[in-house]
Design a protein around this motif. Sequence first.
Motif, PDB file in Angstrom:
ATOM      1  N   UNK A  30       0.938  -0.949   0.503  1.00 54.87           N
ATOM      2  CA  UNK A  30       0.135   0.366   0.226  1.00 54.87           C
ATOM      3  C   UNK A  30       1.412   1.296  -0.115  1.00 54.87           C
ATOM      4  N   UNK A  31       0.143   3.121   0.918  1.00 52.86           N
ATOM      5  CA  UNK A  31       1.073   4.056   0.238  1.00 52.86           C
ATOM      6  C   UNK A  31       1.573   3.677   1.581  1.00 52.86           C
ATOM      7  N   UNK A  32       2.611   5.113   1.990  1.00 50.69           N
ATOM      8  CA  UNK A  32       3.190   5.975   3.438  1.00 50.69           C
ATOM      9  C   UNK A  32       2.368   6.141   4.506  1.00 50.69           C
ATOM     10  N   UNK A  33       1.920   6.400   4.772  1.00 53.49           N
ATOM     11  CA  UNK A  33       0.564   6.989   5.514  1.00 53.49           C
ATOM     12  C   UNK A  33       1.118   7.093   6.651  1.00 53.49           C
ATOM     13  N   UNK A  34       2.213   7.629   7.442  1.00 50.09           N
ATOM     14  CA  UNK A  34       3.511   7.413   8.542  1.00 50.09           C
ATOM     15  C   UNK A  34       2.484   8.272   9.634  1.00 50.09           C
ATOM     16  N   UNK A  35       1.958   9.386   9.033  1.00 46.00           N
ATOM     17  CA  UNK A  35       1.562  10.064  10.789  1.00 46.00           C
ATOM     18  C   UNK A  35       0.069   9.774  10.907  1.00 46.00           C
ATOM     19  N   UNK A  36      -0.854   9.089  10.311  1.00 46.40           N
ATOM     20  CA  UNK A  36      -2.075   8.872  10.098  1.00 46.40           C
ATOM     21  C   UNK A  36      -1.711   7.318  11.538  1.00 46.40           C
ATOM     22  N   UNK A  37      -0.109   6.471  11.123  1.00 47.02           N
ATOM     23  CA  UNK A  37      -0.303   5.740  11.472  1.00 47.02           C
ATOM     24  C   UNK A  37       0.271   5.978  13.056  1.00 47.02           C
ATOM     25  N   UNK A  38       1.168   7.028  13.082  1.00 47.80           N
ATOM     26  CA  UNK A  38       1.627   7.637  14.467  1.00 47.80           C
ATOM     27  C   UNK A  38       0.650   7.880  15.374  1.00 47.80           C
ATOM     28  N   UNK A  39      -0.418   8.407  14.586  1.00 44.59           N
ATOM     29  CA  UNK A  39      -1.805   9.279  15.812  1.00 44.59           C
ATOM     30  C   UNK A  39      -2.650   7.582  15.832  1.00 44.59           C
ATOM     31  N   UNK A  40      -2.308   6.721  14.934  1.00 46.28           N
ATOM     32  CA  UNK A  40      -3.187   5.387  15.779  1.00 46.28           C
ATOM     33  C   UNK A  40      -2.231   5.142  16.284  1.00 46.28           C
ATOM     34  N   UNK A  41      -0.908   4.653  16.696  1.00 47.58           N
ATOM     35  CA  UNK A  41      -0.196   4.176  17.635  1.00 47.58           C
ATOM     36  C   UNK A  41      -0.005   4.580  19.546  1.00 47.58           C
ATOM     37  N   UNK A  42       0.085   6.395  19.425  1.00 46.00           N
ATOM     38  CA  UNK A  42      -0.731   6.744  20.419  1.00 46.00           C
ATOM     39  C   UNK A  42      -2.111   6.258  20.744  1.00 46.00           C
ATOM     40  N   UNK A  43      -3.325   6.297  19.920  1.00 48.44           N
ATOM     41  CA  UNK A  43      -4.588   6.332  20.405  1.00 48.44           C
ATOM     42  C   UNK A  43      -5.098   4.912  20.879  1.00 48.44           C
ATOM     43  N   UNK A  44      -4.357   4.078  20.010  1.00 46.56           N
ATOM     44  CA  UNK A  44      -4.091   2.210  20.457  1.00 46.56           C
ATOM     45  C   UNK A  44      -3.328   1.272  21.007  1.00 46.56           C
ATOM     46  N   UNK A  45      -2.398   2.088  20.970  1.00 42.73           N
ATOM     47  CA  UNK A  45      -1.304   1.357  21.500  1.00 42.73           C
ATOM     48  C   UNK A  45      -0.868   1.755  23.219  1.00 42.73           C
ATOM     49  N   UNK A  46      -0.347   2.989  23.390  1.00 46.12           N
ATOM     50  CA  UNK A  46      -0.515   3.806  24.442  1.00 46.12           C
ATOM     51  C   UNK A  46      -1.282   4.150  25.563  1.00 46.12           C
ATOM     52  N   UNK A  47      -1.535   3.066  25.724  1.00 52.57           N
ATOM     53  CA  UNK A  47      -3.133   3.178  26.301  1.00 52.57           C
ATOM     54  C   UNK A  47      -3.202   2.386  26.832  1.00 52.57           C
ATOM     55  N   UNK A  48      -3.370   2.508  28.850  1.00 60.81           N
ATOM     56  CA  UNK A  48      -4.231   0.867  29.466  1.00 60.81           C
ATOM     57  C   UNK A  48      -4.704   0.024  28.348  1.00 60.81           C
ATOM     58  N   UNK A  49      -5.711   0.221  28.544  1.00 61.09           N
ATOM     59  CA  UNK A  49      -6.491  -0.949  27.294  1.00 61.09           C
ATOM     60  C   UNK A  49      -5.237  -1.393  26.526  1.00 61.09           C
ATOM     61  N   UNK A  50      -3.951  -0.968  26.206  1.00 57.48           N
ATOM     62  CA  UNK A  50      -3.489  -1.810  24.920  1.00 57.48           C
ATOM     63  C   UNK A  50      -2.200  -2.302  26.499  1.00 57.48           C
ATOM     64  N   UNK A  51      -2.669  -2.190  27.547  1.00 52.97           N
ATOM     65  CA  UNK A  51      -1.479  -3.135  28.389  1.00 52.97           C
ATOM     66  C   UNK A  51      -0.343  -1.891  28.942  1.00 52.97           C
ATOM     67  N   UNK A  52       0.017  -0.645  28.050  1.00 56.05           N
ATOM     68  CA  UNK A  52       0.600   0.283  28.256  1.00 56.05           C
ATOM     69  C   UNK A  52       0.959   0.298  30.483  1.00 56.05           C
ATOM     70  N   UNK A  53       1.629   0.652  29.942  1.00 56.24           N
ATOM     71  CA  UNK A  53       2.117   0.719  32.199  1.00 56.24           C
ATOM     72  C   UNK A  53       2.556   2.425  32.849  1.00 56.24           C
ATOM     73  N   UNK A  54       1.681   2.195  33.007  1.00 56.95           N
ATOM     74  CA  UNK A  54       1.057   3.784  33.968  1.00 56.95           C
ATOM     75  C   UNK A  54       2.522   4.414  33.845  1.00 56.95           C
ATOM     76  N   UNK A  55       3.664   3.828  34.555  1.00 57.80           N
ATOM     77  CA  UNK A  55       4.700   5.000  34.938  1.00 57.80           C
ATOM     78  C   UNK A  55       5.901   4.488  34.392  1.00 57.80           C
TER      79      UNK A  55
END
Length: 347
Positions: A220-245
């Motif tokens: 596909x095509x490289x939508x890099x900043x879309x991927x960054x926003x996705x990562x912030x919203x879906x990965x670095x969250x408590x629901x995805x297992x990210x640790x608070x500290x």
Amino acid sequence: MACWWLVLLLSLLEEVNISFPFNVEVSEYRRFSSEVSSLFGYKVAQFNSTSGQRLLIGDPGSNILCACDVGDRCVNITLPDIDSASHLGLTLEVDPMSNRCLVCGSANPHNCFETQYTNGACYIVDSNLTVSSKSTPGFEDCQNADVDLCFLFDDSHSVGEPEFEIVRMFLLNTIQNLKSSTVHFSVVMFSTFPKTVLNFTDYQLGKAEEKIREMKHIGGFGYLYRALRFTLNEIFTPEAGARQNAKKVLLLLTDGEVNDVNSGATEAADKLKVTRYVIGVGNNFKAEDITELPSNPKEHHTHEIGDFSQLEAIFKEMQTKILAIEGESQDNDCVFLSLITMLQFTH
């Protein structure tokens, strides 16, 4: 014609290469000695002390620094808080501006989760031959803080199947090598749309290898900043297992093709305190095309490699930066240590 014989004589002398010796008068040599190891004299520096000129002589074998006067008399300078493994005297540098001497040694290396650190010690000797307390510039200890590390890698059409397989093996090897550390991992692949391969909860449940082996190259095509926003919203969250500290780190792997614009994604990452590293692969990657993406200072968070086969090597270089606990110190002695270190590498 009367001096033809002189010309002939000079020609003969030149032919037989006769040289005329002469004497050079030299000063009497000095012999310095001390009850130290066979490495006494490994480093020597001239030093102007308040009591006159001295030679500072290092001995890495016994961790002793000697100050010797022109009368051949040497005294040992006591260095506080030194251990037997420091090999003091491997570095011995004098700063003529401040008339202070830096003496350093390296301790035995130790391993921290596959990364080898070599910690050492330094002292500053002033013109009164007074020694400072021990300094440890560049000291690295094992990381104790938690780190949540996300690999965000390019899966666009410009990445072929062979490169995709190299990335897969790189991810598997890296997670295996650091499994005993305090680092937790997640993986996101991106092209036109991003896709979660592994979140932090999956990693904590022991599903990392399974999830990485199951991922497939899409293109596909490289939508890099879309991927960054996705990562912030879906990965670095408590629901995805990210640790608070935990310290949040994003490692982006891209060949440089970018089909979208920032639109506040990096500002959102800064707000979440996500440290961002970029590895650019191949000739198409240009750091100036993604200047907004790496954290500051940009040059310390951007690395370029020729092809995907160099991934493992560059990550080993970056690993210390990612895992290190950064400290701050701006006292005068640290400034002096930094200047002397720079002088050594510019000789």
